[in-house]
Design an enzyme around this catalytic site. Sequence first.
Site, PDB file in Angstrom:
ATOM      1  N   GLN A  20      29.421 -37.152 -27.533  1.00  0.00           N
ATOM      2  CA  GLN A  20      30.267 -37.775 -26.512  1.00  0.00           C
ATOM      3  C   GLN A  20      31.377 -38.614 -27.144  1.00  0.00           C
ATOM      4  O   GLN A  20      32.499 -38.599 -26.698  1.00  0.00           O
ATOM      5  CB  GLN A  20      29.411 -38.643 -25.598  1.00  0.00           C
ATOM      6  CG  GLN A  20      30.179 -39.256 -24.447  1.00  0.00           C
ATOM      7  CD  GLN A  20      29.414 -40.427 -23.849  1.00  0.00           C
ATOM      8  OE1 GLN A  20      29.137 -41.426 -24.510  1.00  0.00           O
ATOM      9  NE2 GLN A  20      29.042 -40.288 -22.589  1.00  0.00           N
ATOM     10  N   ARG A  41      32.115 -33.820 -11.544  1.00  0.00           N
ATOM     11  CA  ARG A  41      33.236 -33.560 -12.449  1.00  0.00           C
ATOM     12  C   ARG A  41      32.765 -32.903 -13.744  1.00  0.00           C
ATOM     13  O   ARG A  41      33.392 -31.984 -14.254  1.00  0.00           O
ATOM     14  CB  ARG A  41      34.000 -34.851 -12.741  1.00  0.00           C
ATOM     15  CG  ARG A  41      33.383 -35.754 -13.795  1.00  0.00           C
ATOM     16  CD  ARG A  41      34.416 -36.716 -14.360  1.00  0.00           C
ATOM     17  NE  ARG A  41      34.688 -37.822 -13.479  1.00  0.00           N
ATOM     18  CZ  ARG A  41      34.006 -38.984 -13.472  1.00  0.00           C
ATOM     19  NH1 ARG A  41      32.994 -39.163 -14.296  1.00  0.00           N
ATOM     20  NH2 ARG A  41      34.330 -39.946 -12.654  1.00  0.00           N
ATOM     21  N   ASP A  49      34.662 -43.372 -16.256  1.00  0.00           N
ATOM     22  CA  ASP A  49      33.634 -44.059 -15.470  1.00  0.00           C
ATOM     23  C   ASP A  49      33.746 -45.576 -15.566  1.00  0.00           C
ATOM     24  O   ASP A  49      33.126 -46.299 -14.800  1.00  0.00           O
ATOM     25  CB  ASP A  49      32.244 -43.651 -15.986  1.00  0.00           C
ATOM     26  CG  ASP A  49      31.785 -42.346 -15.355  1.00  0.00           C
ATOM     27  OD1 ASP A  49      32.202 -42.057 -14.221  1.00  0.00           O
ATOM     28  OD2 ASP A  49      31.005 -41.632 -16.009  1.00  0.00           O
TER      29      ASP A  49
HETATM   30  C1  GLC Z   1      30.755 -39.508 -19.603  1.00  0.00           C
HETATM   31  C2  GLC Z   1      30.502 -38.949 -18.224  1.00  0.00           C
HETATM   32  C3  GLC Z   1      31.758 -38.328 -17.648  1.00  0.00           C
HETATM   33  C4  GLC Z   1      32.921 -39.271 -17.757  1.00  0.00           C
HETATM   34  C5  GLC Z   1      33.106 -39.757 -19.171  1.00  0.00           C
HETATM   35  C6  GLC Z   1      34.195 -40.802 -19.300  1.00  0.00           C
HETATM   36  O1  GLC Z   1      30.940 -38.481 -20.503  1.00  0.00           O
HETATM   37  O2  GLC Z   1      29.479 -37.979 -18.252  1.00  0.00           O
HETATM   38  O3  GLC Z   1      31.540 -37.990 -16.314  1.00  0.00           O
HETATM   39  O4  GLC Z   1      34.073 -38.599 -17.306  1.00  0.00           O
HETATM   40  O5  GLC Z   1      31.894 -40.336 -19.604  1.00  0.00           O
HETATM   41  O6  GLC Z   1      33.872 -42.000 -18.688  1.00  0.00           O
END
Ligand code: GLC
Length: 804
Positions: A692, A362, A495
């Site tokens: 992130q 993804r 996740d």
């Molecule tokens: C992190 C993962 C990604 C996921 C996101 C939310 O960024 O790399 O794949 O969608 O977390 O859980």
Amino acid sequence: MRYGYFDEAKKEYVITRPDTPAPWVNYLGSPEYGAIVSNNAGGYSFAKSGANGRILRYIFNQFDQPGRYIYLRDNESKDYWSASWQPVGKDLETYKSECHHGTAYTKMMADYSEIHSEVRYYVPLERSYEVWSLAVTNYSEKKRELTVTGYAEFTNNSNYEQDQVNLQYSQYITQTVFRGNRVRQMIHANLDRLEEGENIDNKNVFNRFFGLAGADVNSWCGDKESFLGRYHGYNNPEGVITGKLSNKGNYNENSCGALSTVLSLAPGETKEITFLVGMKGDAEAGEIVEHYKNCQDVCKKELEELIEYWHGQLSHFQIRTPSPEFNTMINTWNAYNCFMTFIWSRAASFTYCGLRNGYGYRDTVQDIQGVIHLAPEMAVEKIRFMLSAQVDNGGGLPLVKFTHNPGHEDTPDDASYVQETGHPAYRADDALWLFPTVYKYVSETGNVAFMDEVIPFANKGEATVYEHLKRAIAFSENHLGKHGMPAGLYADWNDCLRLGKDGESTFVALQYYYAMTILREFADYKEDKEYIEYLNESQKKLGKLIQDLCWNEDRFIRGFTEDGAVIGKRTDPEANMWLNPQSWAVISGLADDAQADLALDMVYKRLNTEYGAILMDPPYHAHAFEGALAVIYNAGTKENAGIFSQSQGWIILAEALRGHGERAFGYFMENAPAAQNDRAEIRRLEPYCYGQFTEGKASPNFGRSHVHWLTGTASTVMVGCVEGILGMRPDFGGLRIAPSVPKEWDKFEIDKDFRGCKLHITVHNPGHVESGFKKMIVNGEELGENYIPQEKLTEITEVELFMS
Ligand code: GLC
């Protein structure tokens, strides 16, 4: 507090205070040779894989050491310092420095005791080694003699973990020797007598080198402890203090490359030398060092080439709006960030150590979206690759190995795949990301023929791109939960939501709904009548289900647990309001106008903060259901009510699609790195790249951001801004322009390369509206709507759009 500024013309971020609240880094290199360098020269290098090709060592989470160090020592006063502020760390009253992070190069300047040094770190285009090009100038009035020492700390094993933890093995396979002007490190050198092709336990001899060009080596060292001296650190190596290295190699301890040269500088004189690092056999290493004999000219040319290449990539989409923060992000930094995530996925940073030895499905399919408007041909290569990692049942491989071999891969249904990758099952969303990505590519380029291109599946067989997409629909169709909505499986985008094969995800349902709209456009084009009917029916059925099951007065719920309990309903004590189902209800086209506005208002009221919208609220603590893994995180962190930056892109897009320019731009500014340049001590991360997540209001460190550079945020925010705020919405037949901007914007301009033509778009907003269309003039001709059909495009296309 600010630590630097944006140099928009040079496309550099200039750090004027080296004591930044975290290492602020830059990416150099390519998939062949990657290098990460911080503003204090900390960082590491690797060939191909951060996990298995690690060349230079870096200790994670440990004050940004070691790094690519260059020490300067005045041989008269015996005082010494470094070309980057750290590791010596001179008093900032007397040591002045600037670090210029540019596109694939980093330049550090230092002034101390009337000596000016300038080191440029880069990986030359299409080369697989790195260059540290150094110029030293004597600004004093007397002749100066300096010992200049370069230090590169090699790993003892290309595998990062082996190097760090398996010392009983990794220390006894490494040795270094000196070869004229370079230190040569050999790993498994004793295997050099093996016949070609013959491998003992698959181990080869690895060669690394650290070389010097442009000056003679006066002393050298290949052993870390001998260089540093016992109980010394990188700030005071014995070899630097004494001005002479030990001339000793390493045999069974820690290898390094250290080379000293003595430079005599007359007043005003500049001398240039170059250090080189790579993983190359001895003969090639020798040739590389030789190539830099006239380092001044060679390095100048190589740097110019690099800049030309990267600025060229970025030039395909450039804007001039009243917001400098928006301009710098879209023109340079968000775009460069998108290229880095496109190249490196989540492989290597100061947070990711490279152990994720492959591409997340993804993540990678989403990352592609961030570069489509800049480099569609590069994007389509990766799209092909990701389609070849789709299993013939339509699902995506959760992790696509760097060694991916289409047509021959095992899948999550095979124990071998699970064991090798650690991914035990399919995720519900992986292949659904293909729809917007493939659509954006075809629309950007007009390359509708791509639909008929035949691409293998990961495990067996092959099919056209169109058929691949149909299989992705079939995968969701074949994995429905109890109510008939898509099951959550091992995870959806989040996740930390394990909804299983019986639980259901609203997010995936909305993606699925949207996928059908997109695929219908392809099906229309192909006049695939039967399939269009099938899509119409399925979408209607799904739409009704979502409406009946997921709309909860003023919000969309997040889904259902395995036993049918609702997640995210308004009366829940925790996690009763979620961000993504609201934005995706709009993006997918499922929400009606009233629902869309109500849901977006609720987001604004309940989730928005001065640093962006939190992922959900209140955080899980006492009421987490079995699959709510987010509860493992502290409140306000990551998926547990953190400001998950990737989701900001979708809320920007959703608001923009509704024509709410003020809100869309507001969300951009709250989380944009550049907009926080003056609050760097709060945000901590680099003011030029996304992270992130940002800690949410439930955290005592509200506003602090984490996990720099390699994040899906880069692409979602890019799409939210380009497609949403700036309103660039291509489809198969042309380009729609529908900006949603702050009311105060009077006028802005866009230079966009589109299907071989150069578009110069000027948007006028004399009535100060946040969206809307009054008239559009293309090459002098007034068009009835805000849409330029392909036929109207000329080599240079002048567009004037009046919003009001
Ligand atoms: C992190 C993962 C990604 C996921 C996101 C939310 O960024 O790399 O794949 O969608 O977390 O859980």
